[in-house]
Design a protein around this motif. Structure first.
Motif, PDB file in Angstrom:
ATOM      1  N   TRP A   1      18.231 -75.391 -72.481  1.00 31.28           N
ATOM      2  CA  TRP A   1      18.233 -74.767 -71.733  1.00 31.28           C
ATOM      3  C   TRP A   1      19.552 -74.170 -71.436  1.00 31.28           C
ATOM      4  O   TRP A   1      20.394 -75.116 -70.767  1.00 31.28           O
ATOM      5  CB  TRP A   1      17.535 -76.281 -70.119  1.00 31.28           C
TER       6      TRP A   1
ATOM      7  N   TRP B   1      18.185 -66.745 -63.259  1.00 31.20           N
ATOM      8  CA  TRP B   1      16.682 -66.478 -63.153  1.00 31.20           C
ATOM      9  C   TRP B   1      16.708 -66.580 -64.829  1.00 31.20           C
ATOM     10  O   TRP B   1      16.194 -67.247 -65.319  1.00 31.20           O
ATOM     11  CB  TRP B   1      16.732 -65.284 -62.635  1.00 31.20           C
TER      12      TRP B   1
ATOM     13  N   CYS C   1      22.642 -70.820 -59.612  1.00 39.18           N
ATOM     14  CA  CYS C   1      22.667 -71.798 -60.651  1.00 39.18           C
ATOM     15  C   CYS C   1      22.766 -72.734 -59.208  1.00 39.18           C
ATOM     16  O   CYS C   1      22.330 -74.347 -59.969  1.00 39.18           O
ATOM     17  CB  CYS C   1      23.285 -71.975 -62.111  1.00 39.18           C
TER      18      CYS C   1
ATOM     19  N   LYS D   1      21.660 -73.202 -68.488  1.00 39.44           N
ATOM     20  CA  LYS D   1      21.606 -73.750 -67.181  1.00 39.44           C
ATOM     21  C   LYS D   1      22.071 -74.873 -67.580  1.00 39.44           C
ATOM     22  O   LYS D   1      23.529 -75.490 -67.457  1.00 39.44           O
ATOM     23  CB  LYS D   1      20.753 -73.464 -65.696  1.00 39.44           C
ATOM     24  N   GLU D   2      21.528 -76.282 -67.726  1.00 34.94           N
ATOM     25  CA  GLU D   2      21.837 -77.542 -68.131  1.00 34.94           C
ATOM     26  C   GLU D   2      23.078 -77.999 -68.310  1.00 34.94           C
ATOM     27  O   GLU D   2      23.439 -78.408 -68.726  1.00 34.94           O
ATOM     28  CB  GLU D   2      20.716 -78.149 -68.400  1.00 34.94           C
TER      29      GLU D   2
ATOM     30  N   ASP E   1      18.083 -70.325 -66.487  1.00 34.04           N
ATOM     31  CA  ASP E   1      16.655 -71.194 -66.186  1.00 34.04           C
ATOM     32  C   ASP E   1      15.315 -70.960 -67.633  1.00 34.04           C
ATOM     33  O   ASP E   1      14.178 -71.111 -67.313  1.00 34.04           O
ATOM     34  CB  ASP E   1      15.733 -70.800 -64.997  1.00 34.04           C
ATOM     35  N   THR E   2      15.463 -70.327 -68.042  1.00 33.60           N
ATOM     36  CA  THR E   2      14.743 -70.239 -69.456  1.00 33.60           C
ATOM     37  C   THR E   2      15.114 -70.784 -70.557  1.00 33.60           C
ATOM     38  O   THR E   2      16.573 -70.425 -70.731  1.00 33.60           O
ATOM     39  CB  THR E   2      14.426 -67.968 -69.897  1.00 33.60           C
TER      40      THR E   2
END
Length: 164
Positions: free
Chosen positions: A151, A135, A75, A153-154, A138-139
């Protein structure tokens, strides 16, 4: 279970409030293989631990740490964030606390992961789960408590950046 690879986790001091605690996991069967899908309660950050057999379940702490750190790398986590994650990691503990919102997120993740495996013609036995976790991170994920989607990852990278 303490093994040679996970002994360092058990030597860490207990934290009263650990921002990296609170994970939900779900054992699923994909391509006739046991897999664990996990999501962090606060950030919904996903982990995919594919093709687990009995000896791998004995090493669940090592697999969790390995998958978490490598998914963070996929990530784009910086060295500072990886060090923060390493500082706050503790051994997994099973609890009976259940959050239906997080369980719903994991169910959606399973459907999305199933689709990715089918569409890309992947073999679950040959996967590490790092790319799949990145992956899925990121959804956007909706939660019961928030209007705007998270989100993962963020959210996880922001959480790690705030830790000292």
């Amino acid at each position: 279970m303490v093994t040679e690879c996970s002994a360092w986790l058990y030597e860490m001091l207990n934290l009263e409030k650990n921002p990296l605690s609170g994970w939900h996991g779900h054992l699923v069967t994909i391509q006739c293989q046991n897999c664990i899908l996990m999501a962090h309660d606060r950030t919904r950050f996903p982990l995919v631990l594919p093709a687990l057999r009995k000896p791998k379940f004995a090493e669940l702490n090592e697999r969790f740490v390995d998958t978490f750190m490598n998914t963070l790398l996929k990530c784009g986590a910086t060295e500072v964030r990886l060090e923060a994650a390493d500082k706050y990691l503790r051994p997994l503990q099973i609890d009976t606390d259940c959050n239906r919102s997080v369980q719903g997120t994991i169910n959606r993740m399973k459907d999305e992961f199933d689709y990715q495996i089918y569409y890309d013609r992947l073999n679950i036995v040959e996967m590490t789960g790092y790319n799949a976790g990145a992956w899925l991170a990121d959804t956007p994920r909706s939660t019961k408590d928030q209007r705007n989607p998270i989100w993962p990852k963020e959210a996880m990278l922001t959480l790690l950046a705030s830790l000292k």
